[in-house]
Design an enzyme around this catalytic site. Sequence first.
Site, PDB file in Angstrom:
ATOM      1  N   ARG A  64       0.825  -1.206   0.000  1.00 58.05           N
ATOM      2  CA  ARG A  64       0.000   0.000   0.000  1.00 58.05           C
ATOM      3  C   ARG A  64       0.862   1.261   0.000  1.00 58.05           C
ATOM      4  O   ARG A  64       0.612   2.205  -0.766  1.00 58.05           O
ATOM      5  CB  ARG A  64      -0.932   0.011   1.223  1.00 58.05           C
ATOM      6  N   CYS A  72      -5.646  -2.641   8.606  1.00 58.98           N
ATOM      7  CA  CYS A  72      -4.543  -1.962   7.918  1.00 58.98           C
ATOM      8  C   CYS A  72      -4.966  -0.514   7.741  1.00 58.98           C
ATOM      9  O   CYS A  72      -5.858  -0.224   6.920  1.00 58.98           O
ATOM     10  CB  CYS A  72      -4.256  -2.610   6.569  1.00 58.98           C
ATOM     11  N   THR A 105      -3.311   1.993   6.480  1.00 62.53           N
ATOM     12  CA  THR A 105      -2.899   2.568   5.191  1.00 62.53           C
ATOM     13  C   THR A 105      -3.916   2.252   4.096  1.00 62.53           C
ATOM     14  O   THR A 105      -4.234   3.111   3.262  1.00 62.53           O
ATOM     15  CB  THR A 105      -1.518   2.034   4.788  1.00 62.53           C
ATOM     16  N   THR A 115       2.284   4.756   8.735  1.00 59.50           N
ATOM     17  CA  THR A 115       3.205   4.513   7.624  1.00 59.50           C
ATOM     18  C   THR A 115       3.414   5.783   6.805  1.00 59.50           C
ATOM     19  O   THR A 115       2.615   6.722   6.857  1.00 59.50           O
ATOM     20  CB  THR A 115       2.657   3.424   6.682  1.00 59.50           C
ATOM     21  N   LYS A 150       7.374  -5.782  11.179  1.00 58.55           N
ATOM     22  CA  LYS A 150       7.026  -6.714  10.103  1.00 58.55           C
ATOM     23  C   LYS A 150       8.056  -7.835   9.975  1.00 58.55           C
ATOM     24  O   LYS A 150       7.729  -8.938   9.514  1.00 58.55           O
ATOM     25  CB  LYS A 150       6.899  -5.959   8.777  1.00 58.55           C
ATOM     26  N   CYS A 161      -0.644   2.555  12.733  1.00 56.84           N
ATOM     27  CA  CYS A 161      -0.337   1.426  11.860  1.00 56.84           C
ATOM     28  C   CYS A 161      -0.562   0.185  12.706  1.00 56.84           C
ATOM     29  O   CYS A 161      -0.098   0.126  13.854  1.00 56.84           O
ATOM     30  CB  CYS A 161       1.100   1.478  11.353  1.00 56.84           C
TER      31      CYS A 161
END
Length: 216
Positions: free
Chosen positions: A48, A83, A85, A125, A162, A190
């Site tokens: 994204r 999510c 984003t 993000t 991540k 995030c």
Amino acid sequence: MKTIGILGGLGPAASCRLYDMLIRMHAVTCDQDHPDIVLYSKASVPDRTAFLLGNSEISPLPALVSGLQTLHAASAQVLAMPCATAHHFIAELQAAVDAPLLDMLALTARHLAGRGITHAGLLCTLGSYHSGAFVRALQQAGIDAVVPDDTQAVMDVINAVKLGKLCSSALAQIAQPLLDRGAQTVILGCTELSLLAEPGEHYTDPMHILAQELLS
């Protein structure tokens, strides 16, 4: 309760975190008291942030639409997307699926406004900072977003999570300057950041708010 559909894999650890929240936050006496949940970990959705920053020509929108439609076809009656984003596409996604898709950003803004918050730090993000989706949601609720001077440092922490590195001390280092600048709370904007801290005195977790709404 309605069957919950979760479009996960964005990233995988964050969707596991939401599933765990739904289990822990729901008062039950037996297995059958829990809601039915359909979890689709669609990790293949294109990046994204890369798309929003113009670093990739591959839009994640078709894959997101496909994932939500798959959940709805699998009997999900209410949909969630852990999510932040990807919420840049919330209007297109809701229009593409015939089931309510909860807007985590709007839910967070309303929650903060209800607490009397007028200034909130925002950690998210680079894609979310660039799209402005979270900032707009806060502004619509009368809340000013306090953004870090070094947004790349926030992205570095997210990328570390991540990769499986739970760096809670790094989160504190990027959150504290926002509190020093007048933020009354810091939004873990995030979903990877949800793995680093619980909501409380300093942090507001949109995924926790999402889970509460799904269980209401």
